[in-house]
Design a protein around this motif. Structure first.
Motif, PDB file in Angstrom:
ATOM      1  N   LYS A 225     -95.771 -88.076 106.125  1.00 29.15           N
ATOM      2  CA  LYS A 225     -97.147 -88.204 106.491  1.00 29.15           C
ATOM      3  C   LYS A 225     -97.903 -86.816 106.130  1.00 29.15           C
ATOM      4  N   HIS A 226     -97.037 -85.580 106.511  1.00 28.69           N
ATOM      5  CA  HIS A 226     -97.901 -84.471 106.355  1.00 28.69           C
ATOM      6  C   HIS A 226     -97.540 -83.963 105.050  1.00 28.69           C
ATOM      7  N   ARG A 227     -96.620 -84.417 104.381  1.00 27.62           N
ATOM      8  CA  ARG A 227     -96.344 -84.058 102.652  1.00 27.62           C
ATOM      9  C   ARG A 227     -95.606 -82.731 102.834  1.00 27.62           C
ATOM     10  N   ARG A 228     -95.209 -82.084 103.760  1.00 27.44           N
ATOM     11  CA  ARG A 228     -94.528 -80.923 104.009  1.00 27.44           C
ATOM     12  C   ARG A 228     -93.673 -80.854 105.044  1.00 27.44           C
ATOM     13  N   LEU A 229     -92.647 -80.474 104.962  1.00 27.13           N
ATOM     14  CA  LEU A 229     -91.659 -80.169 106.289  1.00 27.13           C
ATOM     15  C   LEU A 229     -90.808 -78.857 106.216  1.00 27.13           C
ATOM     16  N   MET A 230     -90.461 -78.322 107.340  1.00 29.92           N
ATOM     17  CA  MET A 230     -89.966 -77.191 107.683  1.00 29.92           C
ATOM     18  C   MET A 230     -88.348 -77.603 107.315  1.00 29.92           C
ATOM     19  N   PRO A 231     -87.768 -76.943 106.452  1.00 30.03           N
ATOM     20  CA  PRO A 231     -86.227 -77.220 106.359  1.00 30.03           C
ATOM     21  C   PRO A 231     -85.539 -76.577 107.536  1.00 30.03           C
TER      22      PRO A 231
ATOM     23  N   CYS B 131     -93.587 -68.795 104.027  1.00 28.45           N
ATOM     24  CA  CYS B 131     -94.388 -70.200 104.437  1.00 28.45           C
ATOM     25  C   CYS B 131     -95.464 -69.856 105.451  1.00 28.45           C
TER      26      CYS B 131
ATOM     27  N   VAL C 274    -101.429 -76.472 115.393  1.00 27.05           N
ATOM     28  CA  VAL C 274    -100.437 -76.875 114.393  1.00 27.05           C
ATOM     29  C   VAL C 274    -100.949 -78.258 114.084  1.00 27.05           C
ATOM     30  N   SER C 275    -101.179 -79.488 114.874  1.00 27.09           N
ATOM     31  CA  SER C 275    -101.448 -80.535 114.216  1.00 27.09           C
ATOM     32  C   SER C 275    -102.229 -81.443 115.452  1.00 27.09           C
TER      33      SER C 275
ATOM     34  N   GLU D 226     -92.291 -85.877 106.804  1.00 23.98           N
ATOM     35  CA  GLU D 226     -92.457 -85.285 105.331  1.00 23.98           C
ATOM     36  C   GLU D 226     -93.546 -86.416 104.726  1.00 23.98           C
TER      37      GLU D 226
ATOM     38  N   TYR E 224     -99.242 -68.897 104.087  1.00 17.75           N
ATOM     39  CA  TYR E 224    -100.365 -69.871 104.051  1.00 17.75           C
ATOM     40  C   TYR E 224    -100.044 -71.207 103.773  1.00 17.75           C
ATOM     41  N   TYR E 225     -98.588 -71.554 103.743  1.00 20.47           N
ATOM     42  CA  TYR E 225     -98.015 -72.752 103.625  1.00 20.47           C
ATOM     43  C   TYR E 225     -97.743 -73.594 104.809  1.00 20.47           C
ATOM     44  N   ALA E 226     -97.343 -72.834 105.925  1.00 17.19           N
ATOM     45  CA  ALA E 226     -97.257 -73.526 107.047  1.00 17.19           C
ATOM     46  C   ALA E 226     -97.947 -72.756 108.171  1.00 17.19           C
ATOM     47  N   PRO E 227     -97.959 -73.181 109.405  1.00 15.62           N
ATOM     48  CA  PRO E 227     -98.998 -72.894 110.433  1.00 15.62           C
ATOM     49  C   PRO E 227     -98.737 -71.440 110.901  1.00 15.62           C
TER      50      PRO E 227
END
Lengths: 272, 463
Positions: free
Chosen positions: A101-107, A60, A141-142, A99, A69-72
């Protein structure tokens, strides 16, 4: 050209480039120790690397720009976020990002305390690799380093989280007016206000310096004082203050609840 | 099909097609996670679906290469495969390895090194399978006592592919060194010896499909492979720019990887002129589509899209963004997926029952939907990547906020990927709908793979 000449071309090209490649490889090995600070390759760093692999982080995130490329990108993350922040984050990422808001989250990686500190040690080692100055400017990151861009977090997630650091970070982006409208947490990126990267280290130095006339004895007290009484100490620079008056608004002492100021201090204290 | 043992290839292709289908399932699943939120977050998060997606690609393409080799070598060397039993045993071991790896990834059994996620015991199985395969092929050539340049290039590519896997077996404490040698496997595979394999297969197909003169074709094959290595070996440097190596890798990488498209352009011209000059048209025009398509799409996906972000001063900004995903999809598809589908399209009329040599409508739909779909996917990744570079890298918008602004590109990605997946499903369905010829039943033709009982051995028609 005959077939024989074609073959000769193939053999010469392959041989010459392979020889150059192997020569450069050998030379690079003589430089790796210096470029990557091999003397700082402690057992904790190596163990952190193994945990990085075992948890498949690379599929990720990117590290040195390589990965999913899916996470910072995490190449310089330890220079943007302090150990207390990263520790709290790795314990439960859902406390920090939403999740919805950002539509993805680290498990949740479900790491133990030692594993977390090893991973952070590994990432810190990576952040010091001499890699031709990449990235050319900080990848954050954000949030944003663009003044006036409203991509702040809504305060909602803070109500979900019980961690004061997470609440403080959310507040940093949403308290009216949002702190990140003027302050970045990226080293060297000064907006309307100075960057808050390395805040604790600088606070310690400021308190000890003769120019400091305020009442704070610790970095935490200094941070609180800067929020409630922005002019108690003026960061040098004509763009930050004039006539002994900081440009930072002084209404936070009345507009924020005491608990909110506590959270902000808790968060800002993690910026080492 | 001239030799009974060539029918082994069918089963390799069949496995490859199953894995190809599965690869797309995991690809679509990964793509949907860009839109989020992800209901499978705790069971099958992105890192797992992506690792499975990329690993399936490598496994199915290699399965296709092996099948192709089992088809090509007997014909080129004029002799049956040394051991059919060994070939089947190898396929079983290989398939079991692949399935174990996928199931393992789902449950977190991974080495976590991008593209080389296979846990150590599975890496050993891969090495053993490669040795079985190479032994079988080399013994076939030895027993026949004859080899051609075309198969020589193909087999040498496969031998080197096996050798280059060996650095992947070693673990390094230093992450930079680990990256350094990871590219010895991955880069020197896909921009080196796999192109050698592609070149060998392309030469084989062009000689068969166009009737071009073998001497001329093999002469240029040497030149193309020479160019591939001239640019590709030192081109490895473009993966080294920002990982902690000495400075000189930057100009070296920029220069030599800028040369890489030349070799690929050479390959496309090679295919084009072979077809034009011969003046013959092979009845299997579907295989011609895939063959020329592979050569042309390689120039686009590997050459042009790679060139777009390989120069260090550009790569400095694009490195680690979706621009890389754009190039990766176009390159792997054009160079490797398409060449395997070319050889499958070429051999299928002789490997299966009751199939028309010239192909059918489904076959052409499969070709065009895949090509268009993949073109759209590279555009989606490309536009998303450019947006990402501008917003995140240049303006300084946060990663997560940038990704939110790219949603429209992810929708476009899913739409075009769906077109691609339908094309792929057509191809797979077309593959399986005719039963394979049993060895005892297969009619052995002296005239090559075209078997048509109505017009005997007529291979080529004058244009």
């Amino acid at each position: 050209m005959t077939k024989r000449q074609g073959r000769l071309f193939f053999i010469i090209c392959t041989f010459l480039t392979a020889a150059a490649f192997i020569g450069m490889t050998i030379h690079s090995h003589s430089r790796f120790a210096e470029l990557t600070n091999e003397d700082k390759l402690t057992p904790a760093v190596i163990s952190g690397k193994d945990i990085w692999h075992k948890n498949n982080c690379i599929n990720c995130h990117t590290l040195l720009g390589e990965g999913g490329y899916y996470a910072p990108d995490l190449t310089k993350i330890t220079q943007q976020r302090g150990t207390p922040y990263l520790t709290a984050f790795l314990k439960d990422p859902s406390q920090f990002y939403s999740e919805e808001k950002h539509r993805r989250l680290m498990p949740n990686p479900n790491l133990g305390d030692t594993e977390i500190s090893d991973v952070i040690a590994f990432l810190d080692w990576v952040s010091h690799i001499d890699n031709q100055g990449w990235p050319p400017r900080p990848i954050i990151v954000s949030g944003t380093t663009i003044p006036g861009t409203d991509v702040g977090q809504p305060a909602t997630q803070a109500s979900v989280s019980s961690d004061p650091v997470a609440q403080g970070e959310a507040l940093f982006r949403s308290s009216p007016p949002a702190c990140n409208a003027c302050h970045s947490v990226v080293p060297g990126t000064n907006l309307a206000g100075p960057t808050l990267a390395g805040l604790v280290t600088r606070a310690t130095a400021i308190i000890a310096s003769p120019e400091y006339k305020g009442e704070a004895k610790t970095p935490a007290e200094y941070i609180r004082e800067s929020i409630t009484h922005p002019s108690a100490y003026l960061v040098p620079g004509a763009m930050y203050s004039a006539n002994n008056q900081s440009f930072m608004p002084d209404n936070f002492i009345t507009d924020l609840e005491p608990g909110q100021i506590d959270s902000l201090v808790a968060y800002l204290e993690t910026l080492k | 099909m001239r030799y009974r043992s060539q029918s082994v290839a069918y089963w390799y292709f069949a496995v490859a097609m199953c894995l190809f289908g599965l690869q797309l399932v995991f690809g679509l699943l990964s793509a949907s996670k860009y839109l989020g939120p992800d209901p499978l977050l705790d069971f099958l998060p992105f890192d797992k679906t992506k690792a499975i997606h990329t690993n399936l690609l490598i496994v199915w393409v290699l399965t296709g290469f092996m099948g192709a080799t089992y088809y090509v070598v007997p014909e080129e060397s004029r002799g049956e495969i040394y051991s059919i039993k060994l070939a089947y045993a190898q396929l079983v071991a290989w398939t079991l390895m692949g399935v174990t790896a996928i199931v393992g990834y789902m449950f977190g059994w991974t080495a976590g090194n991008k593209m080389l996620e296979q846990p150590f015991p599975l890496k050993i199985v891969i090495v053993v399978v490669m040795l079985m395969f190479l032994f079988n092929i080399l013994m076939t050539i030895k027993r026949a006592g004859r080899w051609t340049v075309t198969e020589g290039v193909l087999v040498a590519g496969l031998v080197l592919a096996a050798v280059l896997y060996l650095p992947a077996l070693i673990e390094y404490d230093n992450y930079t060194v680990s990256i350094f040698y990871r590219w010895w496997t991955i880069h020197l595979w896909v921009e080196g010896v796999w192109e050698m394999i592609q070149g060998g297969l392309l030469a084989y197909l062009l000689i068969r499909l166009s009737g071009a003169d073998r001497e001329v074709m093999e002469k240029w094959l040497y030149v193309i492979v020479g160019l591939v290595f001239l640019a590709g070996i030192l081109g490895t440097a473009h993966h080294y720019y920002w990982v902690g190596v000495p400075y000189y890798w930057l100009p070296i990488g920029g220069l030599f990887s800028a040369l890489e498209p030349l070799a690929l352009l050479g390959m496309a011209m090679y295919a084009y002129f072979a077809m034009r000059r011969s003046g013959l048209s092979h009845p299997n025009s579907l295989a011609v589509h895939w063959t020329i398509g592979s050569a042309v799409f390689t120039v686009f996906g590997a050459g042009l899209l790679g060139f777009a972000h390989t120069w260090p001063s550009v790569n400095k900004w694009t490195h680690g963004t979706l621009v890389t995903a754009m190039h990766g999809h176009g390159a792997f598809y054009g160079a490797y997926a398409m060449i395997v589908m070319a050889i499958i399209s070429y051999t299928l009329p002789s490997l299966t029952e009751n199939r028309k040599v010239e192909g059918n409508n489904i076959g052409y739909w499969a070709f065009w939907m895949q090509v268009m779909g993949m073109f759209g996917m590279t555009l989606s990744f490309g536009t998303a990547g450019i947006g990402q570079v501008y917003l995140e890298r240049i303006l300084g918008l946060g990663y997560l906020d940038t990704q939110l602004k790219l949603q429209v590109h992810f929708l476009m990605l899913i739409a075009t990927a769906s077109v691609f997946a339908i094309g792929a499903a057509f191809f797979i369905w077309d593959f399986f709908r005719n039963a394979p010829k049993s060895i005892s039943d297969s009619r052995i033709s002296e005239f090559g793979p075209v078997i048509d009982s109505n017009n005997g051995g007529l291979l080529y028609q004058k244009r």
